[in-house]
Design a protein around this motif. Structure first.
Motif, PDB file in Angstrom:
ATOM      1  N   ASP A 275      40.419  39.255  34.269  1.00  0.00           N
ATOM      2  CA  ASP A 275      39.812  40.570  34.064  1.00  0.00           C
ATOM      3  C   ASP A 275      38.214  40.621  34.458  1.00  0.00           C
ATOM      4  O   ASP A 275      37.912  41.636  34.921  1.00  0.00           O
ATOM      5  CB  ASP A 275      39.677  40.812  32.464  1.00  0.00           C
ATOM      6  N   TYR A 276      37.561  39.258  34.733  1.00  0.00           N
ATOM      7  CA  TYR A 276      36.242  39.414  34.955  1.00  0.00           C
ATOM      8  C   TYR A 276      36.176  39.957  36.416  1.00  0.00           C
ATOM      9  O   TYR A 276      34.930  40.347  36.703  1.00  0.00           O
ATOM     10  CB  TYR A 276      35.408  38.024  34.866  1.00  0.00           C
TER      11      TYR A 276
ATOM     12  N   LYS B  36      38.257  42.268  37.874  1.00  0.00           N
ATOM     13  CA  LYS B  36      38.379  43.958  37.712  1.00  0.00           C
ATOM     14  C   LYS B  36      36.866  44.504  37.129  1.00  0.00           C
ATOM     15  O   LYS B  36      36.635  45.593  37.490  1.00  0.00           O
ATOM     16  CB  LYS B  36      39.424  43.925  36.707  1.00  0.00           C
ATOM     17  N   ASP B  37      36.366  43.720  36.242  1.00  0.00           N
ATOM     18  CA  ASP B  37      35.155  44.230  35.686  1.00  0.00           C
ATOM     19  C   ASP B  37      34.184  44.407  36.642  1.00  0.00           C
ATOM     20  O   ASP B  37      32.967  45.496  36.774  1.00  0.00           O
ATOM     21  CB  ASP B  37      34.640  43.433  34.376  1.00  0.00           C
TER      22      ASP B  37
END
Ligand code: SF4
Length: 221
Positions: free
Chosen positions: A215-216, A218-219
């Motif tokens: 996720d990091y 995508k963030d």
């Protein structure tokens, strides 16, 4: 027949180190400028002398093998001749194209800013940022750990290249048109993620390929 005469050099780094302690220095006229002056070559010849060795490399620099006891003095002499001596070790390092021999300098100011902001940051293994000044990317930015290709006040950012070996591969486009104003913070965040989540001594491409679904990432986009 000169092309194949003396194929095996006498003074390789390894051979020199069998008879003494030598240090290797990567030297160039600068990050952007690729033109040496005759005076700089004279300085290089002087500091290497009869004992050391000179070799050209694939990384836009000349490699000098210098007796380790003389390294500090040698670096000073090289820098006094306006040569750039690259910092060694597991840090962020920078390469760039020559901006068409100085004719296309639009991205030069931000390249210099990025150099001062990023180069020298400690990372798990040496991380190469390569800035190319237009979409031609003729200095192969996309084959370095972080490839930056400049286009109209922004950069396309490529990650995940395998720079060498039988499985060498270009990086893939990670982010398109990151504005010049944001690129420094953007790259710092990538470097932070690498420092935070990489395994010990994990090269950047392995780290990115292993974690790219996290996720990091995508963030960040
Ligand atoms: S990448 Fe573009 S700006 Fe840089 S040297 Fe090549 S053509 Fe010139």
């Amino acid at each position: 027949m000169n092309a194949f005469r003396s194929n095996i050099p006498d003074k390789t780094f390894e051979k020199l180190n069998n008879n003494g302690e030598f240090t290797r220095l990567a030297v160039s006229p600068g990050i952007i400028n690729k033109h040496y002056t005759p005076a700089q070559f004279q300085t290089i010849a002087k500091v290497v002398g009869e004992t050391g060795a000179i070799k050209y490399s694939a990384s836009y620099s000349i490699l000098l093998s210098i007796p380790t006891v003389d390294v500090d003095k040698t670096i000073e002499e090289l820098e006094n001749a306006s040569l750039y001596v690259a910092k060694q070790g597991p840090i962020v390092a920078m390469k760039a194209c020559d901006f068409c021999d100085g004719d296309k300098m639009e991205a030069a100011p931000i390249t210099e800013k990025l150099y001062h902001s990023l180069v020298g940051i400690t990372v798990p293994t040496r991380l190469r940022v390569n800035v190319n000044g237009c979409a031609s990317a003729c200095y192969n930015a996309i084959y370095d750990d972080i490839g930056l290709v400049y286009q109209k006040d922004s950069f396309d950012v490529y990650l995940g290249a395998i720079p060498m070996g039988a499985n060498a591969q270009a990086g893939t486009l990670f982010a398109k048109r990151v504005g010049v104003k944001h690129i420094d913070a953007f790259l710092k965040r990538i470097i932070e993620l690498y420092k935070e989540h990489a395994r010990p001594n994990e090269p950047f491409y392995k780290f990115y390929r292993r974690t790219k679904c996290a996720d990091y990432w995508k963030d960040l986009i």
